[in-house]
Scaffold this active site. Structure first.
Site, PDB file in Angstrom:
ATOM      1  N   TYR A 101       0.834  -1.197   0.000  1.00 15.02           N
ATOM      2  CA  TYR A 101       0.000   0.000   0.000  1.00 15.02           C
ATOM      3  C   TYR A 101       0.874   1.256   0.000  1.00 15.02           C
ATOM      4  O   TYR A 101       1.651   1.490   0.926  1.00 15.02           O
ATOM      5  CB  TYR A 101      -0.940   0.025   1.201  1.00 15.02           C
ATOM      6  CG  TYR A 101      -2.037  -1.019   1.170  1.00 15.02           C
ATOM      7  CD1 TYR A 101      -2.253  -1.813   0.042  1.00 15.02           C
ATOM      8  CD2 TYR A 101      -2.874  -1.213   2.267  1.00 15.02           C
ATOM      9  CE1 TYR A 101      -3.255  -2.771   0.012  1.00 15.02           C
ATOM     10  CE2 TYR A 101      -3.882  -2.157   2.240  1.00 15.02           C
ATOM     11  CZ  TYR A 101      -4.066  -2.936   1.116  1.00 15.02           C
ATOM     12  OH  TYR A 101      -5.065  -3.881   1.095  1.00 15.02           O
ATOM     13  N   PRO A 126     -16.251  -3.935   0.549  1.00  7.50           N
ATOM     14  CA  PRO A 126     -17.677  -4.249   0.665  1.00  7.50           C
ATOM     15  C   PRO A 126     -18.581  -3.227  -0.018  1.00  7.50           C
ATOM     16  O   PRO A 126     -19.760  -3.502  -0.240  1.00  7.50           O
ATOM     17  CB  PRO A 126     -17.901  -4.245   2.184  1.00  7.50           C
ATOM     18  CG  PRO A 126     -16.843  -3.329   2.714  1.00  7.50           C
ATOM     19  CD  PRO A 126     -15.651  -3.577   1.844  1.00  7.50           C
ATOM     20  N   LEU A 127     -18.021  -2.068  -0.369  1.00  5.87           N
ATOM     21  CA  LEU A 127     -18.805  -1.048  -1.069  1.00  5.87           C
ATOM     22  C   LEU A 127     -18.604  -1.110  -2.577  1.00  5.87           C
ATOM     23  O   LEU A 127     -18.874  -0.143  -3.293  1.00  5.87           O
ATOM     24  CB  LEU A 127     -18.437   0.347  -0.551  1.00  5.87           C
ATOM     25  CG  LEU A 127     -18.570   0.540   0.960  1.00  5.87           C
ATOM     26  CD1 LEU A 127     -18.219   1.965   1.351  1.00  5.87           C
ATOM     27  CD2 LEU A 127     -19.967   0.181   1.437  1.00  5.87           C
ATOM     28  N   LEU A 162     -20.949   1.292  -5.011  1.00  5.81           N
ATOM     29  CA  LEU A 162     -22.243   1.143  -4.354  1.00  5.81           C
ATOM     30  C   LEU A 162     -22.636   2.356  -3.521  1.00  5.81           C
ATOM     31  O   LEU A 162     -23.742   2.415  -2.978  1.00  5.81           O
ATOM     32  CB  LEU A 162     -22.236  -0.112  -3.477  1.00  5.81           C
ATOM     33  CG  LEU A 162     -22.225  -1.425  -4.265  1.00  5.81           C
ATOM     34  CD1 LEU A 162     -21.955  -2.602  -3.336  1.00  5.81           C
ATOM     35  CD2 LEU A 162     -23.527  -1.622  -5.020  1.00  5.81           C
ATOM     36  N   GLY A 177     -23.192   5.061  -4.893  1.00 10.99           N
ATOM     37  CA  GLY A 177     -24.084   5.785  -5.798  1.00 10.99           C
ATOM     38  C   GLY A 177     -23.458   7.020  -6.407  1.00 10.99           C
ATOM     39  O   GLY A 177     -24.095   7.721  -7.202  1.00 10.99           O
TER      40      GLY A 177
END
Length: 324
Positions: free
Chosen positions: A53, A209-210, A215, A217
């Site tokens: 990272y 998870p998004l 997700l 939007g």
């Protein structure tokens, strides 16, 4: 925030973990410090990072925050090794050298969870597992696992850890965790990996998870100038989910969120977090405000009807041999 056992191990982790992929590059030290404060205030404990990272800078930032923003015993540190200089190398020497470098950057003598970041077709799995076992035996990590490995390799690694040379199952370190991408836009682990991990006693750490931010939007109408999809080094990470098929899933999440009076990120996160077998959902944020938005889902329990509807809309295609 709820805490859960990491699989069948004795380690308890927060149901939401804080990811640090952008730390040291898109997220500076001051923003990282604020994120960590927000996370701790919400009851979070598990901090997820990797040697790759920001070229190791994420671990350096974390190391700078230990002893200032948070004490070492307030956090559970999870890091990953096995990728360096842009290539996968899960050989024993590379993994252990990488672990030592990680500990130096973090300024600690041990990790709580250490994962092999990706499968290495050039190294026998037995050799990779021997490095995991040695890391536990030497006290450099408390628990070990795999990230982004297929189910068959996960099962084989668990077997090797349990019954390696000179070991009996009671003396083995065991495979405590598997870290995999899992969201309403990526449900592939449900075919074999998720049920396999539950049978093996390994807890799932669900990354992205998004749906890589889709997700939320934010991409329904356009690509915001300050978003990951507009970033030169993260565009390729997001683009696979900017498809017509993904848009229909996003609209379903937005509709569910509107009906509940919540934000789409809360619905998407709650769905992953509460899937059986998931020990923790790893959320990353560029800013403290974004993190606060995700952590607002801490008290959200999806009604059964909404969960069932989202399940049906996004269900992965199962066939032989998973289902006949």
């Amino acid at each position: 925030m709820q805490t859960r056992r990491l699989g069948a191990s004795g380690l308890r982790v927060s149901s939401v973990a804080l990811g640090t992929m952008t730390w040291g590059r898109d997220t500076d030290e001051h923003e990282a410090a604020e994120q960590l404060k927000v996370f701790l205030d919400a009851g979070g404990t598990l901090l997820d990072t990797a040697a790759t990272y920001s070229g190791g800078m994420a671990e350096e930032v974390i190391g700078g925050l230990l002893g200032t923003v948070a004490e070492r015993d307030e956090l559970l540190l999870c890091s990953k090794a096995g990728v360096r200089d842009g290539r996968v190398d899960a050989s024993r020497g590379a993994l252990l050298d990488g672990l030592d470098a990680t500990l130096k950057r973090l300024g600690t003598d041990h990790l709580d969870v250490w994962l092999v970041q990706a499968p290495d077709p050039g190294t026998p799995l037995e050799e990779t597992v021997s490095a995991l076992r040695h890391a536990v035996d030497s006290g450099r990590t408390r628990y070990v696992g795999l990230a982004n490995h297929p189910a068959w390799q996960t099962a084989r690694a668990a077997t090797l850890l349990e019954c390696g040379p000179g070991l009996s199952p009671g003396l083995s370190p065991g495979l405590a965790a598997v870290q995999m991408e899992f969201s309403l836009l990526q449900r592939g682990i449900e075919r074999e990996l998720l049920p396999g991990a539950r049978a093996l006693g390994a807890g799932v750490l669900a990354w992205s998870p998004l749906g890589r931010g889709v997700l939320s939007g934010k991409y329904r109408r356009s690509v915001p100038a300050d978003s990951r999809a507009a970033s030169p080094h993260l565009r390729g990470f997001v683009e696979p989910y900017l498809t017509d098929g993904s848009r229909s899933v996003v609209e379903a999440v937005v509709t569910a969120a509107d009906g509940l009076g919540r934000a789409p990120v809360e619905v998407a996160l709650a769905w992953v977090r509460d899937t059986p077998g998931v020990s923790s959902a790893v959320v990353g944020a560029r800013t403290p405000a974004q993190l606060r938005g995700s952590l607002a889902a801490v008290d959200l329990e999806l009604p059964e009807q909404i969960r069932d509807a989202l399940d049906e809309i996004t269900a992965p295609v199962l066939g032989y041999p998973e289902r006949r």
